[in-house]
Design a protein around this motif. Structure first.
Motif, PDB file in Angstrom:
ATOM      1  N   ASN A   1       1.097   4.997   0.365  1.00 22.29           N
ATOM      2  CA  ASN A   1       0.329   6.126   0.888  1.00 22.29           C
ATOM      3  C   ASN A   1       0.836   7.414   0.255  1.00 22.29           C
ATOM      4  OD1 ASN A   1      -1.273   4.677   2.959  1.00 22.29           O
ATOM      5  ND2 ASN A   1       0.760   4.232   3.768  1.00 22.29           N
TER       6      ASN A   1
ATOM      7  N   PHE B   1       0.859  -1.171   0.000  1.00 12.44           N
ATOM      8  CA  PHE B   1       0.000   0.000   0.000  1.00 12.44           C
ATOM      9  C   PHE B   1       0.900   1.228   0.000  1.00 12.44           C
ATOM     10  CE2 PHE B   1      -2.594  -3.333   1.649  1.00 12.44           C
ATOM     11  CZ  PHE B   1      -3.870  -3.059   1.176  1.00 12.44           C
TER      12      PHE B   1
ATOM     13  N   PHE C   1      -3.020  12.765   5.928  1.00 13.46           N
ATOM     14  CA  PHE C   1      -1.691  12.170   5.759  1.00 13.46           C
ATOM     15  C   PHE C   1      -0.762  12.628   6.877  1.00 13.46           C
ATOM     16  CE2 PHE C   1       2.585  11.784   4.121  1.00 13.46           C
ATOM     17  CZ  PHE C   1       2.573  10.602   3.387  1.00 13.46           C
TER      18      PHE C   1
ATOM     19  N   SER D   1     -12.383   3.669   1.683  1.00 20.25           N
ATOM     20  CA  SER D   1     -12.407   5.029   1.150  1.00 20.25           C
ATOM     21  C   SER D   1     -13.450   5.863   1.885  1.00 20.25           C
ATOM     22  CB  SER D   1     -12.740   4.998  -0.352  1.00 20.25           C
ATOM     23  OG  SER D   1     -11.782   4.247  -1.058  1.00 20.25           O
TER      24      SER D   1
ATOM     25  N   ALA E   1      -8.917   4.417  -1.427  1.00 22.55           N
ATOM     26  CA  ALA E   1      -8.080   3.245  -1.630  1.00 22.55           C
ATOM     27  C   ALA E   1      -8.213   2.857  -3.096  1.00 22.55           C
ATOM     28  CB  ALA E   1      -8.533   2.104  -0.737  1.00 22.55           C
TER      29      ALA E   1
ATOM     30  N   PHE F   1      -0.129  10.758  10.154  1.00 20.38           N
ATOM     31  CA  PHE F   1       0.631   9.509  10.177  1.00 20.38           C
ATOM     32  C   PHE F   1       2.130   9.717  10.346  1.00 20.38           C
ATOM     33  CE2 PHE F   1      -3.279   8.437   7.987  1.00 20.38           C
ATOM     34  CZ  PHE F   1      -3.621   7.230   8.572  1.00 20.38           C
TER      35      PHE F   1
ATOM     36  N   PRO G   1       0.130  11.666  -0.224  1.00 19.20           N
ATOM     37  CA  PRO G   1      -0.630  12.852   0.163  1.00 19.20           C
ATOM     38  C   PRO G   1      -1.189  13.538  -1.084  1.00 19.20           C
ATOM     39  CG  PRO G   1       1.718  13.327   0.250  1.00 19.20           C
ATOM     40  CD  PRO G   1       1.584  11.868  -0.095  1.00 19.20           C
TER      41      PRO G   1
ATOM     42  N   SER H   1      -1.789  -1.324  -4.063  1.00 15.92           N
ATOM     43  CA  SER H   1      -2.846  -0.314  -3.920  1.00 15.92           C
ATOM     44  C   SER H   1      -2.209   1.015  -3.543  1.00 15.92           C
ATOM     45  CB  SER H   1      -3.836  -0.706  -2.819  1.00 15.92           C
ATOM     46  OG  SER H   1      -4.557  -1.860  -3.175  1.00 15.92           O
ATOM     47  N   PHE H   2      -2.872   2.086  -3.983  1.00 17.28           N
ATOM     48  CA  PHE H   2      -2.458   3.437  -3.613  1.00 17.28           C
ATOM     49  C   PHE H   2      -3.496   4.000  -2.669  1.00 17.28           C
ATOM     50  CE2 PHE H   2      -0.767   2.684  -7.876  1.00 17.28           C
ATOM     51  CZ  PHE H   2       0.581   2.862  -7.624  1.00 17.28           C
ATOM     52  N   MET H   3      -3.040   4.447  -1.518  1.00 14.87           N
ATOM     53  CA  MET H   3      -3.917   5.109  -0.559  1.00 14.87           C
ATOM     54  C   MET H   3      -3.745   6.608  -0.761  1.00 14.87           C
ATOM     55  SD  MET H   3      -5.549   2.757   1.029  1.00 14.87           S
ATOM     56  CE  MET H   3      -6.350   3.833   2.203  1.00 14.87           C
TER      57      MET H   3
ATOM     58  N   ALA I   1      -9.895   9.991   2.208  1.00 13.34           N
ATOM     59  CA  ALA I   1      -9.001   8.980   1.627  1.00 13.34           C
ATOM     60  C   ALA I   1      -9.729   8.165   0.571  1.00 13.34           C
ATOM     61  CB  ALA I   1      -8.485   8.045   2.710  1.00 13.34           C
TER      62      ALA I   1
ATOM     63  N   LEU J   1      -4.435  10.005   0.417  1.00 18.69           N
ATOM     64  CA  LEU J   1      -4.810  10.599   1.694  1.00 18.69           C
ATOM     65  C   LEU J   1      -4.747  12.119   1.602  1.00 18.69           C
ATOM     66  CD1 LEU J   1      -2.642   8.269   3.964  1.00 18.69           C
ATOM     67  CD2 LEU J   1      -5.013   7.924   3.241  1.00 18.69           C
TER      68      LEU J   1
END
Length: 143
Positions: free
Chosen positions: A8, A6, A56, A33, A39, A59, A10, A47-49, A37, A51
């Protein structure tokens, strides 16, 4: 989901980013989603998250890079043909991304191009002809 990756990222505008990633071949997973966000599933293992910048930031204690000003990562994705590489770059440009951030690379056995998403993240779609690799490597070895 063993070996799933995944990434992540921004983004400033989640709906705009979602539409862009759909245009380059991802599918939105509504299960993960919401308003902050998306998914975006590229394959069974990637997968691309997407955010929102504010989400973002929760985190990480570090400053979030502005990908339009600095390069924080290069995301290389291997595809099954040269034509697939070209189609992905063309789709990215048509969806509002930047095409060929650097000149295309054609090494015979390996072909690659680049594009950036609307938030500046750089992708490197490529194709490698594994049947031509041994000959290319033999030519590259010193005599």
């Amino acid at each position: 989901m063993p070996n799933a990756v995944f990434v992540n990222l921004p983004v400033a505008d989640v709906p705009r980013a979602t539409a862009f990633y759909e245009a380059i071949g991802c599918t939105k997973n509504p299960q993960f989603s919401g308003p902050t966000a998306s998914a975006m599933v590229f394959s069974d293992t990637l997968s691309f998250m997407l955010l929102h910048l504010d989400f973002f930031q929760t985190f990480t204690p570090r400053t979030v890079a502005d990908a339009t000003a600095v390069t924080e990562v290069l995301i290389a994705i291997m595809l099954d043909s040269r034509e697939a590489v070209d189609r992905m770059v063309e789709a990215a440009v048509a969806a509002g991304g930047g095409g060929d951030v650097r000149p295309p690379q054609d090494m015979g056995f390996m072909y690659g191009r680049t594009f950036s998403d609307p938030d500046g993240h750089i992708f490197e779609p490529g194709y490698m002809d594994m049947t031509a690799l041994p000959e290319a490597m033999a030519q590259a070895e010193p005599a």
